[in-house]
Design an enzyme around this catalytic site. Structure first.
Site, PDB file in Angstrom:
ATOM      1  NE  ARG A  46       2.061  -7.304  -7.727  1.00  0.00           N
ATOM      2  CZ  ARG A  46       1.859  -6.050  -7.959  1.00  0.00           C
ATOM      3  NH1 ARG A  46       0.828  -5.168  -8.516  1.00  0.00           N
ATOM      4  NH2 ARG A  46       2.620  -4.940  -7.231  1.00  0.00           N
ATOM      5  CG  ASP A  88      -7.083   2.197  -5.448  1.00  0.00           C
ATOM      6  OD1 ASP A  88      -6.106   2.824  -4.934  1.00  0.00           O
ATOM      7  OD2 ASP A  88      -6.879   1.237  -6.090  1.00  0.00           O
TER       8      ASP A  88
END
Length: 277
Positions: free
Chosen positions: A42, A154
Site C-alpha cells: 500500500r 471516516d
C-alpha cells in the site's frame, strides 16, 4: 523474475518498527507482523508518488514536520482498510425498520425533531445509503414523512470523497431488488456505462466529515438516536474499544441504539450500553 521487480523497495524491519506503533497510536489499528507485506504494497504507491527511492526515505519524510503536515492524510488513506457492501448484515436494517423507526415516531409526539443517525467508519458510503433507503421505504409504505439526518464519518478522505459522489458500479448494487434500484439509484445517461448514482433527494440528507475514532472527543453538540459502528472495532485493542464505546455512548440519546458488526465485541466495554439483540 524481471529486473524491475528486483528493484522494488522493501519495507525493512527497522521501518516497520517505526510505522507499526505510529499506526496503532494515531488510528488505533493493530498492525501485527503478518500485515507487513500488505503495508509495503500500500505504501509503495506513496513512495513512487513522492519520487523517493526507498521506505527509509519515506519514513524520514513522514516523521519530519513538513512531511507530517503534508503526508499524514495520504498515509492514513493508504493504511485504512475499507471493504463494505450494501445492506451488509441485513438483520440490522430489519431491526432499524421494525423497531427503531416505530419507537422514534412514538417518541416524536407531533414534534419535528429529526431522526439523527451517525454512521461511524462509513467507508465508501454503502452503509449510509442503505440506511437512507430503509427510511425512505418506511415512509413510502406507511405514507408518512420522517425528518431524518445521516452523518457519515471516516478517517480516510479518499473513501469520503467516494461516499460524497455516491456513484457505484452495477456489480456493487445488483444484489438489491429492482424496485429499490429503480427508486433510489439513477442510471448513467451513457447507455454503455454500468454506473449508478444515489438520487439527489437522498444525497442531500447525508453529511460527511473526517473523524478519527481515536480522538479524545467527538465534535458533536447534539446526541444521536442511532449510531452504526460496525466491522471496525475488530481492528482496535481492547483498551481502545473501551474508550471508543464510551465516547460513542456519550453521544447517544438515552434509549438510542448502538449497532456493532457481528465480529465486533463490546461486551463489558461500557456500563452505558446494554445488549438488546
Amino acid at each position: 523474475m524481471s529486473a524491475s521487480a528486483l528493484s522494488l523497495p522493501v519495507l525493512t524491519d527497522s521501518v516497520w518498527g517505526q510505522l507499526s506503533p505510529l499506526i496503532e497510536t494515531e488510528l488505533g489499528i493493530k498492525m501485527p507482523i503478518e500485515k507487513k507485506s500488505l503495508l509495503q504494497n500500500r505504501l509503495l504507491r506513496r513512495v513512487k508518488t513522492l519520487g523517493l527511492s526507498n521506505f527509509e526515505d519515506y519514513c524520514n519524510y513522514l516523521f519530519s514536520a513538513e512531511g507530517w503536515q503534508k503526508e499524514k492524510t495520504p498515509f492514513f488513506n493508504e493504511v485504512t482498510t475499507n471493504k463494505t457492501f450494501f445492506f451488509r448484515e441485513y438483520r440490522h436494517f430489519e431491526f432499524l425498520s421494525d423497531r427503531v423507526i416505530p419507537e422514534y415516531l412514538k417518541r416524536l409526539s407531533g414534534q419535528r425533531e429529526p431522526l439523527r443517525i451517525w454512521s461511524a467508519a462509513c467507508s465508501t458510503g454503502e452503509e449510509l445509503y442503505s440506511i437512507a433507503c430503509i427510511i425512505e421505504e418506511y415512509m413510502r409504505t406507511e405514507n408518512i414523512v420522517i425528518p431524518y439526518e445521516i452523518l457519515g464519518s471516516d478517517v480516510s478522505t479518499k473513501v469520503l470523497w467516494h461516499a460524497h459522489s455516491a456513484v457505484y458500479e452495477e456489480d456493487q448494487v445488483n444484489m438489491m431488488s429492482s424496485d429499490i434500484l429503480a427508486r433510489y439509484f439513477m442510471q448513467s445517461k451513457d447507455k454503455t456505462s454500468n454506473l449508478r448514482r444515489v438520487i439527489p433527494e437522498i444525497r442531500q440528507r447525508v453529511k460527511l466529515r473526517k473523524i478519527n475514532l481515536m480522538n479524545e472527543r467527538y465534535p458533536f453538540t447534539q446526541p444521536f438516536d442511532v449510531i452504526f459502528c460496525r466491522n471496525v472495532l475488530i481492528y482496535f485493542s481492547r483498551e481502545d474499544i473501551v474508550k471508543i464505546a464510551n465516547r460513542c455512548a456519550a453521544n447517544l440519546r438515552k434509549g438510542g441504539y448502538f449497532f456493532t458488526g457481528h465480529a465486533d465485541s463490546i461486551f463489558g466495554a461500557t456500563e452505558d450500553l446494554k445488549r438488546v439483540e
